[in-house]
Design an enzyme around this catalytic site. Sequence first.
Site, PDB file in Angstrom:
ATOM      1  N   HIS A  66      -6.328   6.617  13.628  1.00  0.00           N
ATOM      2  CA  HIS A  66      -7.535   6.506  12.824  1.00  0.00           C
ATOM      3  C   HIS A  66      -7.291   5.512  11.698  1.00  0.00           C
ATOM      4  CE1 HIS A  66      -5.120   9.767  11.109  1.00  0.00           C
ATOM      5  NE2 HIS A  66      -5.693   9.541   9.939  1.00  0.00           N
ATOM      6  N   HIS A  83       0.851  -1.188   0.000  1.00  0.00           N
ATOM      7  CA  HIS A  83       0.000   0.000   0.000  1.00  0.00           C
ATOM      8  C   HIS A  83       0.890   1.243   0.000  1.00  0.00           C
ATOM      9  CE1 HIS A  83      -3.850   2.070   0.923  1.00  0.00           C
ATOM     10  NE2 HIS A  83      -3.052   2.939   1.489  1.00  0.00           N
ATOM     11  N   HIS A  97      -8.708  14.663  11.737  1.00  0.00           N
ATOM     12  CA  HIS A  97      -7.867  13.781  12.540  1.00  0.00           C
ATOM     13  C   HIS A  97      -6.571  14.522  12.844  1.00  0.00           C
ATOM     14  CE1 HIS A  97     -10.181  10.455  10.237  1.00  0.00           C
ATOM     15  NE2 HIS A  97     -10.781  10.711  11.401  1.00  0.00           N
ATOM     16  N   GLU A 142      -4.924  15.935   9.390  1.00  0.00           N
ATOM     17  CA  GLU A 142      -5.673  15.620   8.183  1.00  0.00           C
ATOM     18  C   GLU A 142      -7.133  16.085   8.301  1.00  0.00           C
ATOM     19  OE1 GLU A 142      -5.404  11.427   7.714  1.00  0.00           O
ATOM     20  OE2 GLU A 142      -3.225  11.388   7.603  1.00  0.00           O
ATOM     21  N   HIS A 192      -3.475   4.164  11.072  1.00  0.00           N
ATOM     22  CA  HIS A 192      -2.234   4.922  11.078  1.00  0.00           C
ATOM     23  C   HIS A 192      -2.308   6.106  12.034  1.00  0.00           C
ATOM     24  CE1 HIS A 192      -4.794   6.805   8.013  1.00  0.00           C
ATOM     25  NE2 HIS A 192      -4.106   7.922   8.167  1.00  0.00           N
TER      26      HIS A 192
END
Length: 423
Positions: A360, A281, A354, A330, A324
């Site tokens: 989150h 990812h 966040h 963010e 993460h």
Amino acid sequence: MSGFGNQHVTEAADGALPDGRNSPQRAPQGLYAEQISGTAFTAPRHDNRRTWVYRIRPSAKHGRYWPVDAGHLLASPIDNPEPEPNRLRWDPFELPATPKTFVESLFTIGGTGDVRAQDGVAIHMYLATRSMDREYFVNSDGELLLVPQQGRLCVRTELGVLEITPGEIAVLPRGIRFKVDLVDGAARGYVLENYGQLFRLPELGPIGANGLANHRDFLTPVAAFEDRDEDVVLYQKYLGRLWAADYDHSPLDVVGWHGNYAPYKYDLSKFMVIGTISFDHPDPSIYTVLTSPSERPGTANADFVIFPPRWLVGENTFRPPWFHRNVMSEFMGLVRGVYDAKAEGFVPGGASLHSCFTSHGPDRETYDVASSTELQPHKVVDTLAFMFETRLPIVPTAQAMAAANLQTGYDDVWNGIERHFRG
């Protein structure tokens, strides 16, 4: 015209621009020459932004500014004595029942840094139900990145007209005057106000010369002027407060201009998405459209990141974002569709915040599906999510924390995540 930060030459009347001289003794056609400097005079050539305009009247021709109640419009530092690290999410912000212009409807969700030091950002929503007519606006605090979610906008600026629709963005430089017409009668969207270095394309590094957003797809306006001799009002945002001054003419009276400090728009469908074609990812930095660098290399004052339609083909890979914690704060919004990391609760017109190093990631339902489904090439369609990121902690405003559409049960989406380790 295309590109931003490039030199442009445009005139709405033949002969409005001087022949090879920026500031002749008398400008052509009885116009007035004026320079708009977006950076310091001595900024390096590759960073220097300025535009010469030739207008019917100098912009200095106005009366004294007086203070105006800014309503829900604020600037950083945000006066919230008790900021908190909790994960926050809002349902869609509702359009007002009473007519409000773009400026009147601005609602500040949060911010960081200090507008006085020209560092950090503020994040707003606009919820407009009335076009601006004899009202104009200029922001002295920072450049504005507009992300429409509902309704088309016709943004009339000193340097020309930009028409933007959901799925596109526009950037209005600091100090450029404009007004907003509502094409569809009402409009809702997100605003990132950038106090730091001007937005630019991110460096591509090992990606090479091509990919992500390309200069050629950014459009700047051609010259278009208002020749309007009547009383109007110019609203100016200065250090988070709103001021107003009377004009006896339109401030959008530029007949011709040349330079590299100008508004621009971009169609997000032209973003060239890059991702894994094997496994694992990749970090979301590969989705960065624009960045405002900080003085710390590799760490942004602000990034604008999108999650558009794309193919997912990674083998043996958890495809949504992992759980993460991040040094960046963010703020996310959704223009249309669904976001692949959330099963429900995050809908177009809503938002989430966040803070830095607050954990989150996918909710339980998303995790259960993504970790057990048979992996086949899959195209994510009919979606457009985005993220405003900054290296600094975002402080939510008291008004955003008291908003009726703030979800009280957001933390519950992670309830019921099961233990699978049996060691």
